[in-house]
Design a protein around this motif. Structure first.
Motif, PDB file in Angstrom:
ATOM      1  N   LEU A  25       1.117  -1.206  -0.005  1.00  0.00           N
ATOM      2  CA  LEU A  25       0.338  -0.170  -0.200  1.00  0.00           C
ATOM      3  C   LEU A  25       1.267   1.148   0.349  1.00  0.00           C
ATOM      4  CD1 LEU A  25      -3.105  -0.759   2.354  1.00  0.00           C
ATOM      5  CD2 LEU A  25      -2.805   0.297  -0.207  1.00  0.00           C
ATOM      6  N   GLY A  26       2.424   1.178   0.920  1.00  0.00           N
ATOM      7  CA  GLY A  26       3.068   2.673   1.101  1.00  0.00           C
ATOM      8  C   GLY A  26       3.673   2.656  -0.815  1.00  0.00           C
ATOM      9  N   ALA A  27       3.894   1.461  -0.990  1.00  0.00           N
ATOM     10  CA  ALA A  27       4.021   1.881  -2.989  1.00  0.00           C
ATOM     11  C   ALA A  27       3.253   2.321  -3.690  1.00  0.00           C
ATOM     12  CB  ALA A  27       4.995   1.173  -3.045  1.00  0.00           C
ATOM     13  N   VAL A  28       1.912   1.674  -3.462  1.00  0.00           N
ATOM     14  CA  VAL A  28       0.620   2.425  -4.456  1.00  0.00           C
ATOM     15  C   VAL A  28       0.778   3.709  -4.222  1.00  0.00           C
ATOM     16  CG1 VAL A  28      -1.248   1.978  -5.120  1.00  0.00           C
ATOM     17  CG2 VAL A  28       0.276  -0.017  -4.864  1.00  0.00           C
ATOM     18  N   VAL A  29       0.565   3.985  -2.816  1.00  0.00           N
ATOM     19  CA  VAL A  29      -0.522   5.607  -2.546  1.00  0.00           C
ATOM     20  C   VAL A  29       1.056   6.429  -3.108  1.00  0.00           C
ATOM     21  CG1 VAL A  29      -0.756   7.221  -0.288  1.00  0.00           C
ATOM     22  CG2 VAL A  29      -1.583   4.591  -0.918  1.00  0.00           C
ATOM     23  N   ALA A  30       2.136   6.418  -2.596  1.00  0.00           N
ATOM     24  CA  ALA A  30       3.392   6.815  -3.186  1.00  0.00           C
ATOM     25  C   ALA A  30       3.216   7.311  -4.288  1.00  0.00           C
ATOM     26  CB  ALA A  30       4.869   6.696  -2.488  1.00  0.00           C
ATOM     27  N   SER A  31       3.228   6.462  -4.858  1.00  0.00           N
ATOM     28  CA  SER A  31       3.728   5.725  -7.104  1.00  0.00           C
ATOM     29  C   SER A  31       2.356   7.366  -7.059  1.00  0.00           C
ATOM     30  CB  SER A  31       3.394   4.548  -7.771  1.00  0.00           C
ATOM     31  OG  SER A  31       1.889   3.498  -7.068  1.00  0.00           O
ATOM     32  N   VAL A  32       1.199   7.091  -6.886  1.00  0.00           N
ATOM     33  CA  VAL A  32      -0.262   7.436  -7.724  1.00  0.00           C
ATOM     34  C   VAL A  32       0.236   9.000  -6.999  1.00  0.00           C
ATOM     35  CG1 VAL A  32      -2.436   7.836  -6.577  1.00  0.00           C
ATOM     36  CG2 VAL A  32      -1.640   6.101  -7.241  1.00  0.00           C
ATOM     37  N   ALA A  33       1.081   9.288  -6.053  1.00  0.00           N
ATOM     38  CA  ALA A  33       1.024  10.732  -5.863  1.00  0.00           C
ATOM     39  C   ALA A  33       2.177  11.417  -6.414  1.00  0.00           C
ATOM     40  CB  ALA A  33       1.447  11.765  -3.949  1.00  0.00           C
ATOM     41  N   THR A  34       3.295  10.649  -6.640  1.00  0.00           N
ATOM     42  CA  THR A  34       3.686  10.819  -7.329  1.00  0.00           C
ATOM     43  C   THR A  34       3.623  11.307  -8.969  1.00  0.00           C
ATOM     44  OG1 THR A  34       6.086   9.694  -5.939  1.00  0.00           O
ATOM     45  CG2 THR A  34       6.283  10.553  -8.106  1.00  0.00           C
ATOM     46  N   LEU A  35       2.391  10.838 -10.080  1.00  0.00           N
ATOM     47  CA  LEU A  35       2.496  10.159 -11.159  1.00  0.00           C
ATOM     48  C   LEU A  35       1.212  11.829 -11.096  1.00  0.00           C
ATOM     49  CD1 LEU A  35       1.861   8.805 -13.851  1.00  0.00           C
ATOM     50  CD2 LEU A  35       0.079   7.861 -12.722  1.00  0.00           C
ATOM     51  N   ALA A  36       0.416  11.658 -10.445  1.00  0.00           N
ATOM     52  CA  ALA A  36      -0.355  12.642 -10.042  1.00  0.00           C
ATOM     53  C   ALA A  36      -0.820  13.791  -9.217  1.00  0.00           C
ATOM     54  CB  ALA A  36      -1.421  12.517 -10.879  1.00  0.00           C
ATOM     55  N   PRO A  37       0.107  14.411  -8.682  1.00  0.00           N
ATOM     56  CA  PRO A  37       0.781  15.102  -7.620  1.00  0.00           C
ATOM     57  C   PRO A  37      -0.359  16.106  -7.513  1.00  0.00           C
ATOM     58  CG  PRO A  37       2.312  15.448  -8.931  1.00  0.00           C
ATOM     59  CD  PRO A  37       1.953  14.981  -9.401  1.00  0.00           C
ATOM     60  N   ARG A  38      -0.721  16.981  -8.407  1.00  0.00           N
ATOM     61  CA  ARG A  38      -2.210  17.983  -8.515  1.00  0.00           C
ATOM     62  C   ARG A  38      -3.032  17.695  -8.464  1.00  0.00           C
ATOM     63  NH1 ARG A  38       1.280  23.478 -11.460  1.00  0.00           N
ATOM     64  NH2 ARG A  38       3.398  22.347  -9.412  1.00  0.00           N
ATOM     65  N   ALA A  50      10.985   2.145   2.785  1.00  0.00           N
ATOM     66  CA  ALA A  50      11.743   2.027   1.895  1.00  0.00           C
ATOM     67  C   ALA A  50      10.336   1.395   0.786  1.00  0.00           C
ATOM     68  CB  ALA A  50      12.230   0.864   2.529  1.00  0.00           C
ATOM     69  N   THR A  51       9.437   0.876   0.741  1.00  0.00           N
ATOM     70  CA  THR A  51       8.193   0.121  -0.403  1.00  0.00           C
ATOM     71  C   THR A  51       8.270   1.693  -0.517  1.00  0.00           C
ATOM     72  OG1 THR A  51       6.715   0.213   1.101  1.00  0.00           O
ATOM     73  CG2 THR A  51       8.621  -2.027   0.398  1.00  0.00           C
ATOM     74  N   ALA A  52       7.808   2.817   0.675  1.00  0.00           N
ATOM     75  CA  ALA A  52       7.126   3.713  -0.350  1.00  0.00           C
ATOM     76  C   ALA A  52       8.239   4.601  -1.262  1.00  0.00           C
ATOM     77  CB  ALA A  52       6.827   4.737   0.619  1.00  0.00           C
ATOM     78  N   CYS A  53       9.468   4.376  -1.264  1.00  0.00           N
ATOM     79  CA  CYS A  53      10.138   5.266  -1.434  1.00  0.00           C
ATOM     80  C   CYS A  53      10.816   3.777  -3.063  1.00  0.00           C
ATOM     81  CB  CYS A  53      11.769   5.811  -1.329  1.00  0.00           C
ATOM     82  SG  CYS A  53      11.616   6.514   0.422  1.00  0.00           S
ATOM     83  N   TRP A  54       9.923   2.896  -2.671  1.00  0.00           N
ATOM     84  CA  TRP A  54      10.515   2.246  -4.513  1.00  0.00           C
ATOM     85  C   TRP A  54       9.140   2.724  -5.375  1.00  0.00           C
ATOM     86  CZ3 TRP A  54      11.996  -0.253  -7.693  1.00  0.00           C
ATOM     87  CH2 TRP A  54      11.393  -1.211  -8.759  1.00  0.00           C
ATOM     88  N   GLY A  55       7.524   2.694  -4.818  1.00  0.00           N
ATOM     89  CA  GLY A  55       6.959   3.493  -5.261  1.00  0.00           C
ATOM     90  C   GLY A  55       7.308   4.447  -6.475  1.00  0.00           C
ATOM     91  N   ILE A  56       8.057   5.739  -5.435  1.00  0.00           N
ATOM     92  CA  ILE A  56       8.744   6.850  -6.184  1.00  0.00           C
ATOM     93  C   ILE A  56       9.767   7.041  -7.203  1.00  0.00           C
ATOM     94  CG2 ILE A  56       9.453   9.432  -5.564  1.00  0.00           C
ATOM     95  CD1 ILE A  56       8.498   8.873  -3.105  1.00  0.00           C
TER      96      ILE A  56
END
Length: 294
Positions: free
Chosen positions: A149-162, A203-209
């Motif tokens: 979940l940490g990876a998915v949430v961080a990736s979505v926020a990086t993909l479309a932050p606004r 670390a997994t949140a950073c992996w999503g980014i």
């Protein structure tokens, strides 16, 4: 003849291309089974507590020596939930953020990020078990899909932050803000109970980014042979004339799927101005790309 409710639910839920309903279903089924074991023990149908046995042997232990006695736990731990509210909230987060992810990218990329985060988090967690100070935690085993979940949430926020979401009582909030609040809260609560789990979650949140940043650079990590793909595309460009490469977009049929260069340009535009800054054609291109399973 009107379709039954059950048949409609099955079609809309499990016959779609989204893997999210299947992941949630496995988590719910395991939750029901282990609590059914607990109920059978309480009514004296079973003499042995299968609930405790399942919770222990399906969780990921911090001790590597104990992990060697139950290596299957690296697969089972993200599907194990013992608390109802944690299961409920994690399923809601997965459904919400996972579907936003699939609106922009495809199923292969989601599955790669989700399960790679599970594996990466597990390996880091087991490695941290060798540090004595991290063993002084309330919990010495880990379960739930928090790492993924940490990876998915961080990736979505990086993909479309606004990308903005309207929340009850809070109004319109950007995905970047929601992700930051979620990661901070999860990091605090996970770290208080399990120090190694908190570090692995970060670390997994950073992996999503990192996964999304790689996409922006034209490297899709979910394609294990992306180097060969890029090499082939370069060879094609060498053999094309300038006239053909210049007029390629004008002769291409509208129903054709976009190439990786177009997707990268659209993702860059989203990261700068958000999803709403896209034109109707760019949204259509992104939608077609997200439906391509490759």
């Amino acid at each position: 003849m009107k379709e039954s409710v059950l048949k409609t639910f099955w079609r809309d839920t499990y016959q779609s291309k989204s893997p999210i309903p299947f992941i949630i279903s496995v988590q719910v089924i395991i939750f029901v089974l282990i609590h059914l074991f607990d109920l059978l023990k309480e009514v004296n149908v079973l003499e042995v507590s299968l609930y405790d046995y399942a919770a222990d042997y399906l969780s990921l232990p911090l001790s590597f020596s104990q992990f060697l006695t139950q290596p299957w736990s690296i697969i089972t731990y993200p599907f194990l939930y013992t608390g109802l509210f944690q299961l409920l909230f994690d399923c809601l987060w997965l459904y919400w953020m996972g579907n936003i992810f699939l609106n922009f990218l495809n199923r292969r990329q989601f599955l790669f990020l989700y399960f790679s985060a599970i594996f990466l988090g597990a390996c880091l967690y087991l490695s941290l078990g060798f540090i004595p100070i991290l063993q002084n935690s309330v919990q010495l085993s880990f379960h739930t899909s928090t790492f993924a979940l940490g990876a998915v949430v961080a990736s979505v926020a990086t993909l479309a932050p606004r990308y903005e979401v309207r929340l009850l009582l809070l109004g319109t909030v950007s995905l970047k803000t929601i992700a930051l609040i979620y990661i901070c809260i999860e990091l605090i609560f996970t770290g208080l109970m399990n120090k190694a789990g908190g570090i692995s979650f970060l670390a997994t949140a950073c992996w999503g980014i990192l996964f999304i940043r790689s996409l922006h650079r034209g490297k899709d990590l979910s394609l294990l042979k992306w180097k060969k793909t890029i090499k082939k595309s370069k060879m094609k460009v060498v053999h094309q004339s300038k006239t053909a490469s210049t007029n390629y977009s004008s002769y291409r049929h509208a129903s054709d799927l976009p190439n990786q260069a177009e997707i990268d340009e659209i993702l860059d535009k989203i990261s700068v101005g958000g999803y709403e800054s896209l034109t109707s054609r760019e949204k259509e291109v992104l939608f077609k790309a997200s439906k391509d399973d490759k």
